[in-house]
Enzyme design. Structure first.
Site, PDB file in Angstrom:
ATOM      1  N   LYS A   1      -0.812  -5.917   7.270  1.00  0.00           N
ATOM      2  CA  LYS A   1      -1.560  -7.420   6.829  1.00  0.00           C
ATOM      3  C   LYS A   1      -2.938  -7.000   6.795  1.00  0.00           C
ATOM      4  O   LYS A   1      -3.659  -7.428   5.940  1.00  0.00           O
ATOM      5  CB  LYS A   1      -1.081  -8.501   7.665  1.00  0.00           C
ATOM      6  CG  LYS A   1      -0.963  -9.813   6.847  1.00  0.00           C
ATOM      7  CD  LYS A   1      -0.026 -10.778   7.260  1.00  0.00           C
ATOM      8  CE  LYS A   1      -0.211 -12.046   6.578  1.00  0.00           C
ATOM      9  NZ  LYS A   1       0.398 -13.085   6.960  1.00  0.00           N
TER      10      LYS A   1
ATOM     11  N   LYS B   1      12.569  -0.870  -4.591  1.00  0.00           N
ATOM     12  CA  LYS B   1      13.449  -1.278  -3.367  1.00  0.00           C
ATOM     13  C   LYS B   1      13.637  -2.894  -3.628  1.00  0.00           C
ATOM     14  O   LYS B   1      12.555  -3.484  -3.908  1.00  0.00           O
ATOM     15  CB  LYS B   1      12.855  -1.140  -2.142  1.00  0.00           C
ATOM     16  CG  LYS B   1      13.569  -1.652  -0.861  1.00  0.00           C
ATOM     17  CD  LYS B   1      12.916  -1.380   0.473  1.00  0.00           C
ATOM     18  CE  LYS B   1      13.451  -2.046   1.500  1.00  0.00           C
ATOM     19  NZ  LYS B   1      12.808  -2.580   2.698  1.00  0.00           N
TER      20      LYS B   1
ATOM     21  N   LYS C   1      12.378  -9.703  -1.118  1.00  0.00           N
ATOM     22  CA  LYS C   1      11.849 -10.901  -1.518  1.00  0.00           C
ATOM     23  C   LYS C   1      10.254 -10.858  -2.104  1.00  0.00           C
ATOM     24  O   LYS C   1       9.978 -11.395  -2.762  1.00  0.00           O
ATOM     25  CB  LYS C   1      11.808 -11.707  -0.210  1.00  0.00           C
ATOM     26  CG  LYS C   1      13.264 -12.319  -0.051  1.00  0.00           C
ATOM     27  CD  LYS C   1      13.250 -13.512   1.004  1.00  0.00           C
ATOM     28  CE  LYS C   1      12.627 -12.811   2.434  1.00  0.00           C
ATOM     29  NZ  LYS C   1      13.709 -12.131   2.865  1.00  0.00           N
TER      30      LYS C   1
HETATM   31  P1  ADP Z   1      12.855  -8.576   2.351  1.00  0.00           P
HETATM   32  O1  ADP Z   1      12.318  -7.223   2.004  1.00  0.00           O
HETATM   33  O2  ADP Z   1      13.742  -9.026   1.192  1.00  0.00           O
HETATM   34  O3  ADP Z   1      11.809  -9.415   2.975  1.00  0.00           O
HETATM   35  P2  ADP Z   1      13.781  -8.455   5.017  1.00  0.00           P
HETATM   36  O4  ADP Z   1      12.591  -7.594   5.212  1.00  0.00           O
HETATM   37  O5  ADP Z   1      14.051  -9.802   5.451  1.00  0.00           O
HETATM   38  O6  ADP Z   1      14.124  -8.400   3.457  1.00  0.00           O
HETATM   39  O7  ADP Z   1      15.291  -7.574   5.274  1.00  0.00           O
HETATM   40  C1  ADP Z   1      15.994  -7.673   6.481  1.00  0.00           C
HETATM   41  C2  ADP Z   1      16.816  -6.383   6.692  1.00  0.00           C
HETATM   42  O8  ADP Z   1      17.697  -6.091   5.205  1.00  0.00           O
HETATM   43  C3  ADP Z   1      15.943  -5.447   6.825  1.00  0.00           C
HETATM   44  O9  ADP Z   1      15.568  -4.860   8.335  1.00  0.00           O
HETATM   45  C4  ADP Z   1      16.670  -4.119   6.051  1.00  0.00           C
HETATM   46  O10 ADP Z   1      17.292  -3.453   7.187  1.00  0.00           O
HETATM   47  C5  ADP Z   1      17.645  -4.576   5.226  1.00  0.00           C
HETATM   48  N1  ADP Z   1      17.014  -4.690   3.874  1.00  0.00           N
HETATM   49  C6  ADP Z   1      16.426  -5.582   2.946  1.00  0.00           C
HETATM   50  N2  ADP Z   1      16.193  -5.076   1.699  1.00  0.00           N
HETATM   51  C7  ADP Z   1      16.787  -3.915   1.704  1.00  0.00           C
HETATM   52  C8  ADP Z   1      17.083  -3.051   0.810  1.00  0.00           C
HETATM   53  N3  ADP Z   1      16.410  -2.954  -0.559  1.00  0.00           N
HETATM   54  N4  ADP Z   1      17.876  -1.968   0.829  1.00  0.00           N
HETATM   55  C9  ADP Z   1      18.362  -1.725   2.187  1.00  0.00           C
HETATM   56  N5  ADP Z   1      18.175  -2.529   3.218  1.00  0.00           N
HETATM   57  C10 ADP Z   1      17.560  -3.522   3.005  1.00  0.00           C
END
Ligand code: ADP
Ligand code: TRP
Length: 347
Positions: A124, A203, A206
């Site tokens: 950040k 990937k 969100k």
């Molecule tokens: P986002 O990237 O959508 O904000 P988070 O960081 O909240 O998602 O994700 C929570 C957990 O879900 C992460 O720690 C990771 O292990 C898993 N995760 C999120 N996106 C992916 C992805 N595209 N492929 C594999 N695992 C993922």
């Protein structure tokens, strides 16, 4: 040395699995295949604790009503996807105030430099954005989450391994200063989901606005799937399924034999991506059909959700209370029988 003179073996620590997930949005396929599915599988590996990390989410979700509804939906989603409250303790992070007190105790043994190196804060800062102290101290709260329950095994995605290292460091420093208070956890890198691609091939995340939510309305989900980006090679051209994000998504949800057939179709050519998308819509519908049905039942019974979370919180508080008492006593907080409750007055 004869067996009967061997020193006694150290007591075996039973496995206690713990993980948390932030309710910062509705769960998407990346969250499910990359994390949630493995957490649920591990609920039979031993005593398991899973929580919805609403205190962590406060660093990003600033609308109170939205946070409340995301927490509620996260609980329903996890139960619908197979989390079994008879086997695992499911609770909401902020229902356990012992954890925030423990966070402070850990903060006092946490060097600034350790947190300055942590990526959520560093990223950040490097983007020139203002970070709040909550984001800076995020790994300390996460450490308290883990240590409060004497967790031994913490399944996480790769992005969280650094935070488990911080947790081990803090637990080690506290134990070094005050005696054996905390159990050191090990990370367990969740395997199998790998990197689930989003609708644009990056990937799924969100932050990239390329997600497909697990329980999205079926018509909206179909629309998103039909809009997944693909290349513009002619239909008849043979294609390599490896590394193709549409194929990757399909293989997560289709049976092995259907995946095999799809791979052959790719290599042979003579098909349109539209057909693959339709097959993906069907595979996804079938894959999550039971979970969708369970979700509809759970959604109609909010009292049941409240009861599961209340029971989970009670169990979690009991455990966290024991650890907090241990930590408070070790570092000199609270009074023992020998020390007066009012200064200068005999107890
Ligand atoms: P986002 O990237 O959508 O904000 P988070 O960081 O909240 O998602 O994700 C929570 C957990 O879900 C992460 O720690 C990771 O292990 C898993 N995760 C999120 N996106 C992916 C992805 N595209 N492929 C594999 N695992 C993922
Ligand atoms: N920080 C984790 C994430 O963003 C969520 C989390 C909070 C967590 N506390 C935890 C994960 C304790 C494992 C253990 O994914």
């Amino acid at each position: 040395m004869p067996a009967d003179t061997l020193p006694p073996a150290p007591p075996l620590r039973p496995t206690r699995v713990l993980s948390g997930i932030q309710p910062t949005g509705r769960f998407h396929w990346g969250n499910y295949f990359g994390a949630i599915r493995q957490y649920i599988e591990l609920q039979s590996a031993g005593d398991a604790y899973y929580f919805i990390a609403d205190l962590h989410a406060l660093t990003t979700v600033r609308e109170p009503d939205r946070l409340r509804s995301l927490v509620h939906d996260a609980a329903i989603d996890l139960l619908a996807l197979g989390l079994d409250p008879a086997r695992a303790t499911l609770f909401v992070q902020s229902d356990v105030p012992e954890v925030t007190e423990l966070t402070w105790l850990l903060m006092t043994v946490c060097p600034m430099g350790l947190l300055e190196r942590c990526h959520a804060y560093k990223d950040k800062k490097s983007r020139g954005l203002a970070a709040d102290a909550g984001l800076f101290a995020y790994p300390v709260l996460m450490s308290a989450d883990i240590l409060a329950y004497d967790a031994t095994l913490v399944p996480v995605g790769e992005d969280q391994v650094q935070h488990i290292e911080v947790c081990r460091d803090l637990a080690g420093s506290f134990n070094h200063l005050y005696g054996e208070v905390f159990t050191l956890p090990s990370p367990r890198l969740v395997a199998g989901g790998g990197r689930v691609p989003g609708t644009d091939g990056q990937k799924m995340s969100k932050s990239y606005h390329n997600t497909i939510e697990v329980f999205e309305d079926l018509a909206a989900q179909k629309k998103k799937i039909m809009r997944i980006t693909t290349d513009s090679r002619p239909v008849e051209e043979p294609k390599n399924p490896e590394g193709d994000h549409l194929f990757d998504l399909y293989s997560l949800m289709a049976s092995q034999s259907d995946t095999q057939r799809m791979a052959e179709l790719y290599r042979r050519g003579g098909f349109g991506y539209g057909e693959v998308k339709k097959a993906l819509v069907e595979a996804a519908n079938a894959f999550f059909a039971d979970a969708r049905a369970r979700r509809a039942e759970l959604e109609a019974d909010p009292d049941q959700i409240r009861a599961v979370l209340a029971d989970g919180a009670a169990r979690a508080r009991e455990q966290a209370g024991r650890v907090l008492t241990r930590a408070r006593q070790a570092c000199g907080l609270g009074r023992t029988e020998a020390s007066p409750t009012v200064p200068g007055k005999k107890p």
